[in-house]
Design a protein around this motif. Structure first.
Motif, PDB file in Angstrom:
ATOM      1  N   HIS A 262       6.221   0.360   6.665  1.00 53.07           N
ATOM      2  CA  HIS A 262       5.744   0.882   5.431  1.00 53.07           C
ATOM      3  C   HIS A 262       6.994   1.340   4.694  1.00 53.07           C
ATOM      4  O   HIS A 262       8.216   1.353   4.855  1.00 53.07           O
TER       5      HIS A 262
ATOM      6  N   HIS B  48       8.897   4.032   2.627  1.00 54.99           N
ATOM      7  CA  HIS B  48       9.298   5.510   2.701  1.00 54.99           C
ATOM      8  C   HIS B  48       9.695   5.916   1.512  1.00 54.99           C
ATOM      9  O   HIS B  48      10.270   5.180   0.711  1.00 54.99           O
TER      10      HIS B  48
ATOM     11  N   HIS C 144       5.824   8.544   3.664  1.00 54.33           N
ATOM     12  CA  HIS C 144       5.460   7.310   3.353  1.00 54.33           C
ATOM     13  C   HIS C 144       5.270   7.632   1.556  1.00 54.33           C
ATOM     14  O   HIS C 144       5.008   8.788   1.088  1.00 54.33           O
TER      15      HIS C 144
ATOM     16  N   VAL D   4      10.613   1.519   6.353  1.00 55.05           N
ATOM     17  CA  VAL D   4      10.671   1.744   7.829  1.00 55.05           C
ATOM     18  C   VAL D   4       9.889   0.986   8.817  1.00 55.05           C
ATOM     19  O   VAL D   4       8.646   0.801   8.640  1.00 55.05           O
TER      20      VAL D   4
ATOM     21  N   HIS E   9       8.117   0.602  12.170  1.00 52.87           N
ATOM     22  CA  HIS E   9       7.603   1.441  13.374  1.00 52.87           C
ATOM     23  C   HIS E   9       7.563   0.514  14.773  1.00 52.87           C
ATOM     24  O   HIS E   9       7.239  -0.734  14.495  1.00 52.87           O
TER      25      HIS E   9
HETATM   26 CU   LIG Z   1       5.991   4.577   8.133  1.00 48.83          CU
END
Ligand SMILES: [Cu+2]
Length: 178
Positions: free
Chosen positions: A91, A93, A107, A156, A158
């Motif tokens: 995403h 961020h 986010h 980022v 994850h």
């Molecule tokens: Cu994220």
């Protein structure tokens, strides 16, 4: 008058730093890449890995942004050196990366919200990918809207879709020019 406002915004975009930034009357485009390094590495990188099993040191990441005058924004991601076959969630961020994985904040959201129902690929910029057999991957996301100043600063990675655990982070000079 309008031209003056545009010129100021372009300068702001250029000052965001890093990579290749091109602010033009046609919009804003940027592309930047880096190799991941662990926290505390002798040679620091804009790309930090917190989990070298999932995002190995020296894995590569490139992020590009293209924003048109109307504000429609496409963000592209390319990576290499990741774990073959692994599915990652990615995403945009709000804040730059730091030694603490939490430094990147939450986010970016087009419509800021605390409602979990607004955590969607439509309201945010998601770049999830599954690495191919060579560890390469790519993703892109297109929206009709643009970023707001200071609210989009990193990408980022994850550990997997649905996970909040942060495996790596890349500080990116996203722009918000017209
Ligand atoms: Cu994220």
């Amino acid at each position: 008058m309008v031209a003056g406002i545009c010129a100021g915004a372009v300068v702001a975009a250029l000052l965001a730093g890093g990579g290749t930034n091109t602010g033009t009357p046609d919009g804003y485009s940027m592309r930047t890449d880096a190799r991941f390094a662990p926290v505390g590495a002798l040679v620091p990188s804009a790309a930090v890995t917190y989990d070298t099993k999932l995002v190995p040191a020296a894995a590569w990441i490139e992020v590009g942004q293209r924003t048109t005058v109307g504000g429609a924004t496409t963000v592209r991601l390319r990576v290499d050196g990741m774990v073959p076959g692994h599915a990652y969630a990615v995403h945009v961020h709000q804040k730059p990366c730091g030694a603490d994985p939490a430094a990147a904040g939450g986010h970016f959201q087009h419509k800021p919200s605390t409602d979990p129902a607004d955590v969607t690929a439509d309201n945010e910029v998601w770049l999830d990918f599954t690495a191919d057999e060579h560890g390469a991957g790519e993703a892109s996301a297109r929206h009709d809207w643009n970023f707001r100043e200071g609210e989009a600063s990193s990408v980022v990675i994850h550990e997997m879709p649905g996970s909040k655990v942060r495996a790596a982070c890349f500080t990116v000079p996203f722009g918000w020019a017209p």
